[in-house]
Design an enzyme around this catalytic site. Structure first.
Site, PDB file in Angstrom:
ATOM      1  N   GLY A  35    -105.550 -34.608 -59.091  1.00 44.35           N
ATOM      2  CA  GLY A  35    -106.191 -33.949 -60.218  1.00 44.35           C
ATOM      3  C   GLY A  35    -105.420 -34.164 -61.500  1.00 44.35           C
ATOM      4  N   THR A  36    -105.784 -33.377 -62.508  1.00 43.67           N
ATOM      5  CA  THR A  36    -105.158 -33.508 -63.826  1.00 43.67           C
ATOM      6  C   THR A  36    -103.663 -33.251 -63.775  1.00 43.67           C
ATOM      7  OG1 THR A  36    -107.219 -32.770 -64.852  1.00 43.67           O
ATOM      8  CG2 THR A  36    -105.234 -32.720 -66.206  1.00 43.67           C
ATOM      9  N   VAL A  40    -102.249 -33.889 -54.158  1.00 44.76           N
ATOM     10  CA  VAL A  40    -102.097 -33.150 -52.909  1.00 44.76           C
ATOM     11  C   VAL A  40    -101.993 -34.158 -51.775  1.00 44.76           C
ATOM     12  CG1 VAL A  40    -103.086 -31.445 -51.347  1.00 44.76           C
ATOM     13  CG2 VAL A  40    -103.458 -31.231 -53.808  1.00 44.76           C
ATOM     14  N   LYS A  55     -98.791 -29.793 -52.461  1.00 40.27           N
ATOM     15  CA  LYS A  55     -99.326 -29.992 -53.807  1.00 40.27           C
ATOM     16  C   LYS A  55     -98.166 -30.192 -54.771  1.00 40.27           C
ATOM     17  CE  LYS A  55    -102.828 -27.589 -55.485  1.00 40.27           C
ATOM     18  NZ  LYS A  55    -103.650 -26.499 -56.104  1.00 40.27           N
ATOM     19  N   ASP A 148    -114.124 -19.815 -58.817  1.00 42.07           N
ATOM     20  CA  ASP A 148    -114.452 -21.239 -58.686  1.00 42.07           C
ATOM     21  C   ASP A 148    -114.913 -21.551 -57.260  1.00 42.07           C
ATOM     22  OD1 ASP A 148    -114.883 -23.773 -59.634  1.00 42.07           O
ATOM     23  OD2 ASP A 148    -112.810 -24.455 -59.369  1.00 42.07           O
ATOM     24  N   LYS A 150    -116.949 -23.251 -54.643  1.00 41.48           N
ATOM     25  CA  LYS A 150    -117.709 -24.491 -54.498  1.00 41.48           C
ATOM     26  C   LYS A 150    -117.255 -25.172 -53.216  1.00 41.48           C
ATOM     27  CE  LYS A 150    -114.468 -27.080 -57.475  1.00 41.48           C
ATOM     28  NZ  LYS A 150    -114.359 -27.931 -58.692  1.00 41.48           N
ATOM     29  N   PRO A 151    -118.033 -26.127 -52.673  1.00 42.26           N
ATOM     30  CA  PRO A 151    -117.707 -26.722 -51.377  1.00 42.26           C
ATOM     31  C   PRO A 151    -116.311 -27.346 -51.283  1.00 42.26           C
ATOM     32  CG  PRO A 151    -119.960 -27.217 -51.940  1.00 42.26           C
ATOM     33  CD  PRO A 151    -119.358 -26.563 -53.160  1.00 42.26           C
ATOM     34  N   ASN A 153    -113.672 -26.355 -52.522  1.00 40.29           N
ATOM     35  CA  ASN A 153    -112.656 -25.302 -52.430  1.00 40.29           C
ATOM     36  C   ASN A 153    -112.802 -24.474 -51.164  1.00 40.29           C
ATOM     37  OD1 ASN A 153    -111.491 -26.066 -54.828  1.00 40.29           O
ATOM     38  ND2 ASN A 153    -112.563 -24.546 -56.068  1.00 40.29           N
ATOM     39  N   ASP A 165    -107.783 -23.136 -53.399  1.00 40.75           N
ATOM     40  CA  ASP A 165    -107.699 -23.423 -54.828  1.00 40.75           C
ATOM     41  C   ASP A 165    -107.940 -22.175 -55.673  1.00 40.75           C
ATOM     42  OD1 ASP A 165    -107.542 -24.513 -57.331  1.00 40.75           O
ATOM     43  OD2 ASP A 165    -108.686 -26.311 -56.827  1.00 40.75           O
TER      44      ASP A 165
END
Length: 310
Positions: A35-36, A40, A55, A148, A150-151, A153, A165
């Site tokens: 990610g930003t 991980v 992470k 947040d 969502k699938p 996570n 997350d």
């Protein structure tokens, strides 16, 4: 040393440690994602000979320092423990990086759906949904919002489902204050957030939960907009355009200059969801209630007829 504030009351101190401690204890295996703020990896804990998820977060002290999302995740996960919430096992803070060590799970729901294009069994959907709701009920009872859902996570490890997350998670107090609306990935964001309504509670997680359940059935996001306005159009097309009686606090929803009128009870949508039966469809509609004050809670949802096996 990093001094971490949680809710401006509690301080969590992360003393500096030698980066070699991490490299000596954990042997990297494969990259799981990036990610930003870092990556991980799957790694082996040499001491216990078990897999973990490592992470690695960049810590640029000269610019922004350690990202607030990582610090928030540490603050939240250090205080809670639940079988359906991913465990934070350890934290290492060096001058260049922050390492978060999590229990390892085989995959996440997003990847699982992508790799299993066939229809999921009703038992799988019921079992996974109940575990996610159990985690949410626990969090909400401790006044913690995930913000947040969502699938990607949602982690899967055998038959066990775990929420993960917590970078956008936060504790809320009473009375509820105004919070940022820049939370929740767009396709899983409830209408009140899209409309910048900055006083919200656990209902935002429940809406996301409903979107995840629908995605397990459809194998694609139920509301796939490409902008705020388009996202609302996608929602209204399926659920119907709300009237003032549905949501009196947000009159903007009923502005005919902005939105077309869509009737309730989209037959095509209902047909696509027939695999979960009337009880399952009814539960989704309770999660997709426009008025967040009337939206079903996680604890109430766990008692829904959908989870009572025949």
């Amino acid at each position: 040393m990093i001094e971490l504030h949680r809710n401006d009351r509690k301080k969590v101190f992360l003393p500096l440690s030698n980066e070699s401690l991490v490299n000596n204890r954990y042997r990297k295996d494969t990259k799981l994602g990036e990610g930003t703020y870092g990556e991980v990896c799957k790694a082996v804990d040499i001491l216990s000979n078990t897999f973990v998820a490592l992470k690695k977060v960049k810590a640029d002290q000269e610019e922004e320092g350690v990202p607030s999302t990582a610090l928030r995740e540490i603050a939240i996960l250090r205080d809670i423990s639940h079988p359906n919430i991913v465990k934070l096992l350890d934290v290492y803070n060096s001058e260049k990086h922050l390492y978060l060590i999590f229990e390892y799970c085989n995959t996440d729901l997003h990847k699982f759906l992508k790799n299993n294009p066939q229809d999921l069994s009703i038992n799988f959907i019921r079992h996974a949904s109940y575990q996610m709701l159990d985690a949410l009920a626990f969090m909400h009872s401790h006044r913690i919002l995930h913000r947040d859902i969502k699938p990607s996570n949602v982690l899967l490890s055998g038959d066990v489902v775990k929420l993960a997350d917590f970078g956008l998670a936060r504790s809320i107090g009473i009375p509820i204050k105004r919070y940022t609306v820049e939370v929740v990935t767009m396709w899983y964001r409830p209408p009140e957030l899209i409309q910048k309504y900055n006083i919200y509670g656990s209902g935002i997680d429940i809406w996301g939960m409903g979107a995840v359940i629908a995605e397990m059935i459809l194998h694609e996001p139920i509301f796939r907009g490409d902008s705020d306005i388009d996202q609302l159009h996608k929602i209204f097309d399926i659920l119907g355009t709300p009237k003032p009686i549905d949501y009196p606090d947000l009159d903007y929803f009923t502005d005919k200059k902005v939105f077309d009128y869509f009737p309730k009870n989209n037959v095509e949508f209902r047909t696509k969801l027939k695999s979960i039966g009337e009880d399952g469809y009814s539960l989704l509609m309770k999660m997709f209630e426009y008025n967040p004050g009337k939206r079903i809670s996680a604890r109430e949802a766990m008692k829904d007829p959908f989870f009572i096996k025949n």
